[in-house]
Design an enzyme around this catalytic site. Structure first.
Site, mmCIF file in Angstrom:
data_model
loop_
_atom_site.group_PDB
_atom_site.id
_atom_site.type_symbol
_atom_site.label_atom_id
_atom_site.label_comp_id
_atom_site.label_asym_id
_atom_site.label_seq_id
_atom_site.Cartn_x
_atom_site.Cartn_y
_atom_site.Cartn_z
ATOM 1 N N CYS A 1 75.191 34.533 24.954
ATOM 2 C CA CYS A 1 73.944 35.224 25.281
ATOM 3 C C CYS A 1 73.127 35.447 24.009
ATOM 4 O O CYS A 1 71.921 35.196 23.973
ATOM 5 C CB CYS A 1 74.252 36.553 25.963
ATOM 6 S SG CYS A 1 72.789 37.420 26.586
ATOM 7 N N CYS A 2 73.793 35.914 22.953
ATOM 8 C CA CYS A 2 73.102 36.123 21.679
ATOM 9 C C CYS A 2 72.551 34.812 21.137
ATOM 10 O O CYS A 2 71.471 34.773 20.541
ATOM 11 C CB CYS A 2 74.055 36.731 20.651
ATOM 12 S SG CYS A 2 74.444 38.472 20.921
ATOM 13 N N CYS B 1 70.266 45.038 22.256
ATOM 14 C CA CYS B 1 69.885 44.815 23.643
ATOM 15 C C CYS B 1 70.479 45.930 24.523
ATOM 16 O O CYS B 1 71.590 46.405 24.275
ATOM 17 C CB CYS B 1 70.390 43.459 24.117
ATOM 18 S SG CYS B 1 69.622 42.063 23.276
ATOM 19 N N CYS C 1 74.165 45.736 26.048
ATOM 20 C CA CYS C 1 75.278 45.678 25.101
ATOM 21 C C CYS C 1 75.233 46.790 24.053
ATOM 22 O O CYS C 1 75.860 46.680 22.998
ATOM 23 C CB CYS C 1 75.307 44.313 24.404
ATOM 24 S SG CYS C 1 75.548 42.934 25.547
ATOM 25 N N CYS D 1 75.590 39.616 16.099
ATOM 26 C CA CYS D 1 74.896 38.810 17.103
ATOM 27 C C CYS D 1 74.905 37.333 16.754
ATOM 28 O O CYS D 1 74.701 36.476 17.616
ATOM 29 C CB CYS D 1 73.455 39.288 17.266
ATOM 30 S SG CYS D 1 72.446 39.076 15.770
#
Length: 260
Positions: free
Chosen positions: A131-132, A212, A215, A238
């Site tokens: 995702c990062c 984010c 998280c 990240c």
């Protein structure tokens, strides 16, 4: 008559800075006050194409104030992952206005990449590294394209994984400048008070390090300042500052479906 030899154009693809350059800068500015160092660097105009990368998190105002006090036209880049807290977006606007930043910009993940790799927006729940990668690392890579150097807000005290951060280093072929690398929490607090800088609105609620929304959690008394990031995962970065590896097979059909 002999034909004149043609001059052949050669493209110099070498990086603007090398590790030797970073070492020399670390030696030159050892013990020099941060604001003096930044003023000297900007006055000499030897950084090439440079920009500040800011998360607009709980400590970001210090670096941005230092930069704006010297040159408000230095570009300030913010990576909007499209998963940010609304309060962070509001805080960004507050700082840009109050500090008089003249050149701010936002970079976001490509819509096509999100549609292909995170269509339901839940990749953070089963593959936070992946995702990062698509929401933060790749967009920032695009933003840094064409730069010779960039300025980071990393600080050694934030986490055990960030010990011994030099002021100057080479990362991804660029000169990376960490003006606050050797600052401690008390230094930041003093600077906030001396310059009456606005605080991130989530800080008073216990969010000491803000990333984010999905998280990021509150930090309990006595915990590492970044303990609230990716809580429950074996993950502390990240991927912008430290390499991470997305979960193998996370893009396979039916593989690694969200756990909740």
């Amino acid at each position: 008559m002999r034909e004149a030899l043609r001059k052949i154009d050669v493209i110099d693809a070498r990086p603007a800075f090398t590790q030797d350059d970073a070492d020399a800068l670390n030696e030159r500015f050892k013990g020099v006050e941060t604001s003096t160092m930044l003023k000297t660097l900007f006055d000499e105009r030897k950084l090439g194409e440079v920009a500040v990368v800011s998360s607009f998190g709980t400590e970001s105002a210090v670096l941005l104030h230092l930069i704006a006090s010297v040159d408000r036209t230095i570009p300030v880049t913010f990576v909007d992952t499209l998963k940010m807290f609304p309060k962070t977006l509001e805080y960004r606007e507050t700082l840009i206005k109050s500090l008089g930043i003249k050149n701010s910009n936002i970079v976001q993940p490509h819509e096509s990449v999100l549609a292909d790799k995170d269509a339901n927006g839940l990749r953070w729940s089963f593959d936070p590294d992946g995702c990062c990668e698509i929401r933060k690392v790749e967009p920032l890579k695009r933003a840094k394209s064409g730069l010779d150097s960039w300025i980071s807000g990393r600080k050694a005290f934030q986490s055990v994984t960030r010990n011994n951060i030099p002021r100057f280093e080479i990362a991804d072929g660029l000169l990376k400048i960490n003006p606050l690398g050797d600052w401690i929490k008390d230094d930041l607090e003093t600077y906030f008070e001396e310059h009456d800088l606005p605080r991130h609105p989530l800080e008073e609620q216990g969010y000491l390090s803000v990333g984010c929304a999905p998280c990021t959690s509150k930090v309990l008394p006595g915990e590492d300042p970044r303990a609230g990031r990716w809580r429950g995962w074996d993950k502390t970065e990240c991927g912008i500052h430290e390499a991470v590896t997305p979960l193998p097979g996370a893009d396979d059909d039916g593989t690694n479906d969200p756990i909740f």
